[in-house]
Write an enzyme that holds these catalytic residues in place. Structure first.
Site, PDB file in Angstrom:
ATOM      1  N   TYR A  30       0.825  -1.208   0.000  1.00  0.00           N
ATOM      2  CA  TYR A  30       0.000   0.000   0.000  1.00  0.00           C
ATOM      3  C   TYR A  30       0.857   1.255   0.000  1.00  0.00           C
ATOM      4  O   TYR A  30       2.073   1.204   0.196  1.00  0.00           O
ATOM      5  CB  TYR A  30      -0.923   0.009   1.220  1.00  0.00           C
ATOM      6  CG  TYR A  30      -0.223   0.365   2.519  1.00  0.00           C
ATOM      7  CD1 TYR A  30      -0.322   1.642   3.060  1.00  0.00           C
ATOM      8  CD2 TYR A  30       0.552  -0.576   3.202  1.00  0.00           C
ATOM      9  CE1 TYR A  30       0.306   1.970   4.245  1.00  0.00           C
ATOM     10  CE2 TYR A  30       1.191  -0.251   4.384  1.00  0.00           C
ATOM     11  CZ  TYR A  30       1.056   1.026   4.908  1.00  0.00           C
ATOM     12  OH  TYR A  30       1.704   1.358   6.069  1.00  0.00           O
ATOM     13  N   ARG A  49       7.869   3.736  -5.147  1.00  0.00           N
ATOM     14  CA  ARG A  49       7.966   2.829  -3.997  1.00  0.00           C
ATOM     15  C   ARG A  49       6.852   1.786  -4.039  1.00  0.00           C
ATOM     16  O   ARG A  49       7.058   0.626  -3.671  1.00  0.00           O
ATOM     17  CB  ARG A  49       7.917   3.618  -2.686  1.00  0.00           C
ATOM     18  CG  ARG A  49       8.157   2.747  -1.455  1.00  0.00           C
ATOM     19  CD  ARG A  49       8.270   3.574  -0.189  1.00  0.00           C
ATOM     20  NE  ARG A  49       7.022   4.254   0.143  1.00  0.00           N
ATOM     21  CZ  ARG A  49       6.870   5.027   1.216  1.00  0.00           C
ATOM     22  NH1 ARG A  49       7.889   5.230   2.043  1.00  0.00           N
ATOM     23  NH2 ARG A  49       5.716   5.618   1.457  1.00  0.00           N
ATOM     24  N   ARG A  97      -8.136 -20.499  -0.745  1.00  0.00           N
ATOM     25  CA  ARG A  97      -7.109 -20.299   0.280  1.00  0.00           C
ATOM     26  C   ARG A  97      -6.036 -21.383   0.220  1.00  0.00           C
ATOM     27  O   ARG A  97      -6.298 -22.557   0.429  1.00  0.00           O
ATOM     28  CB  ARG A  97      -7.747 -20.269   1.673  1.00  0.00           C
ATOM     29  CG  ARG A  97      -6.765 -19.766   2.731  1.00  0.00           C
ATOM     30  CD  ARG A  97      -7.421 -19.688   4.114  1.00  0.00           C
ATOM     31  NE  ARG A  97      -6.553 -18.964   5.031  1.00  0.00           N
ATOM     32  CZ  ARG A  97      -5.485 -19.481   5.636  1.00  0.00           C
ATOM     33  NH1 ARG A  97      -5.158 -20.751   5.413  1.00  0.00           N
ATOM     34  NH2 ARG A  97      -4.746 -18.754   6.458  1.00  0.00           N
ATOM     35  N   HIS A  99      -1.430 -21.252   0.703  1.00  0.00           N
ATOM     36  CA  HIS A  99      -0.306 -20.348   0.915  1.00  0.00           C
ATOM     37  C   HIS A  99       0.470 -19.999  -0.361  1.00  0.00           C
ATOM     38  O   HIS A  99       0.793 -18.831  -0.582  1.00  0.00           O
ATOM     39  CB  HIS A  99       0.645 -20.913   1.976  1.00  0.00           C
ATOM     40  CG  HIS A  99       0.139 -20.735   3.378  1.00  0.00           C
ATOM     41  ND1 HIS A  99      -0.946 -21.419   3.867  1.00  0.00           N
ATOM     42  CD2 HIS A  99       0.576 -19.944   4.388  1.00  0.00           C
ATOM     43  CE1 HIS A  99      -1.174 -21.059   5.120  1.00  0.00           C
ATOM     44  NE2 HIS A  99      -0.253 -20.163   5.478  1.00  0.00           N
ATOM     45  N   LYS A 143       6.497  -1.965   1.802  1.00  0.00           N
ATOM     46  CA  LYS A 143       5.352  -1.337   2.479  1.00  0.00           C
ATOM     47  C   LYS A 143       4.166  -2.291   2.377  1.00  0.00           C
ATOM     48  O   LYS A 143       3.225  -2.108   1.602  1.00  0.00           O
ATOM     49  CB  LYS A 143       5.045   0.025   1.875  1.00  0.00           C
ATOM     50  CG  LYS A 143       4.253   0.942   2.803  1.00  0.00           C
ATOM     51  CD  LYS A 143       4.276   2.366   2.293  1.00  0.00           C
ATOM     52  CE  LYS A 143       3.420   3.294   3.148  1.00  0.00           C
ATOM     53  NZ  LYS A 143       3.932   3.459   4.506  1.00  0.00           N
ATOM     54  N   GLU A 175      13.429   2.358  13.790  1.00  0.00           N
ATOM     55  CA  GLU A 175      12.526   3.443  13.395  1.00  0.00           C
ATOM     56  C   GLU A 175      11.276   3.374  14.250  1.00  0.00           C
ATOM     57  O   GLU A 175      11.147   2.526  15.138  1.00  0.00           O
ATOM     58  CB  GLU A 175      12.165   3.328  11.914  1.00  0.00           C
ATOM     59  CG  GLU A 175      11.478   2.020  11.539  1.00  0.00           C
ATOM     60  CD  GLU A 175      11.194   1.892  10.052  1.00  0.00           C
ATOM     61  OE1 GLU A 175      11.329   2.879   9.322  1.00  0.00           O
ATOM     62  OE2 GLU A 175      10.818   0.780   9.633  1.00  0.00           O
ATOM     63  N   LEU A 199      11.742   1.220   6.534  1.00  0.00           N
ATOM     64  CA  LEU A 199      11.082   1.643   5.307  1.00  0.00           C
ATOM     65  C   LEU A 199      11.777   2.889   4.769  1.00  0.00           C
ATOM     66  O   LEU A 199      12.084   3.806   5.542  1.00  0.00           O
ATOM     67  CB  LEU A 199       9.607   1.944   5.578  1.00  0.00           C
ATOM     68  CG  LEU A 199       8.797   2.409   4.367  1.00  0.00           C
ATOM     69  CD1 LEU A 199       8.593   1.271   3.381  1.00  0.00           C
ATOM     70  CD2 LEU A 199       7.461   2.987   4.801  1.00  0.00           C
TER      71      LEU A 199
END
Length: 274
Positions: A30, A49, A97, A99, A143, A175, A199
């Site tokens: 995101y 990014r 579903r 993995h 991210k 961070e 990040l």
């Protein structure tokens, strides 16, 4: 209206399948961008990014960056957004579903506007922070939608009456839970180097550019909790927090307990870019 892949639709029309991998696995990435005066701040860096994060987990964006940029601007126009933010994300899409990645996935991109006001008073007066262990995964440069580690750290800060949680791994400061961290010590600006443990923040980039312009020495090197305790100034950076002074850490004042001169100078220069 919200963004759905390459078109704007009514929010009530938006549907996410129960087996969307973003919902079940956090399998997506995101971005959040700030809008000032109807213009997106540092959009290209955010787009780059976003593409980097998607590439790192093997998601091919369903639209080009050019189309995404056009659609984000359409969102601003439709909502007559002068100041606020746009959140957008992409998931690997729906699949039964399991993995491993599904064959021929159909990624789903969504985005919407928010009108969260700038934290002007907090930036002026400074905020409190706490120190906590960094329990996140080892690819913090992505991210990702996998934010549980950050959520738990931020909740710990909230329960302590603090704005942010400053994280460390075995005594080495990384961070904040949702921000990059800067320390002023001996007149120099210190921050953790880029890599998989933090990040690469867009506001972080802007601060480094400002520091270079002002002739402030920057040290991109890790530092310890003991060095953190000796900081002359501390501040965090993020899209929504901009340049946010930290004036207390674990209940103790950072030097005078007020925003420092370097932090305020950087804030002034940042304001001039908006």
């Amino acid at each position: 209206m919200i963004l759905y892949n390459n078109r704007l639709i009514d929010r009530e029309e938006a549907r996410v399948d129960i087996e969307d991998r973003g919902y079940q696995f956090g399998d997506g990435v995101y971005e959040v961008v700030s809008v000032y005066g109807g213009k997106i701040f540092r959009l290209q860096e955010h787009l780059d990014r976003f593409e980097y994060s998607a590439n790192q987990i093997g998601i091919t964006l369903p639209v080009s960056l050019e189309n995404l940029s056009e659609n984000l601007h359409k969102l601003i126009a439709h909502h007559e957004l002068s100041d606020g933010q746009i959140y957008y994300q992409v998931t690997r899409g729906y699949a039964p579903r399991n993995h491993p990645f599904p064959e021929n996935p159909q990624p789903v991109l969504t985005g919407y506007v928010t009108r969260k006001p700038r934290p002007v008073e907090a930036m002026k007066n400074g905020v409190a922070a706490i120190i906590t262990d960094d329990i996140r995964w080892l690819r913090c440069d992505i991210k990702s939608l996998n934010l549980l580690g950050s959520v738990l750290a931020k909740q710990k800060a909230a329960e302590a009456g603090a704005y942010e949680a400053i994280q460390h791994r075995d005594g080495v400061v990384t961070e904040g839970s949702a921000s990059n961290l800067f320390m002023v010590k001996d007149g120099k600006l210190h921050t953790h180097p880029l890599g998989n443990l933090i990040l690469g923040g867009i506001t972080r980039i802007v601060v480094l550019e400002i520091a270079k312009k002002l002739g402030i020495d920057v040290v991109e090197s890790s530092f310890t909790l003991s060095e953190l305790a000796e900081a002359e100034e501390l501040f965090l950076t993020s899209t929504t927090s901009e340049i946010m002074p930290i004036v207390t850490l674990d209940g103790k004042p950072v030097r005078s307990g007020a925003p420092g001169s370097v932090t305020k100078l950087l804030q002034e220069e940042f304001e001039g870019l908006l």
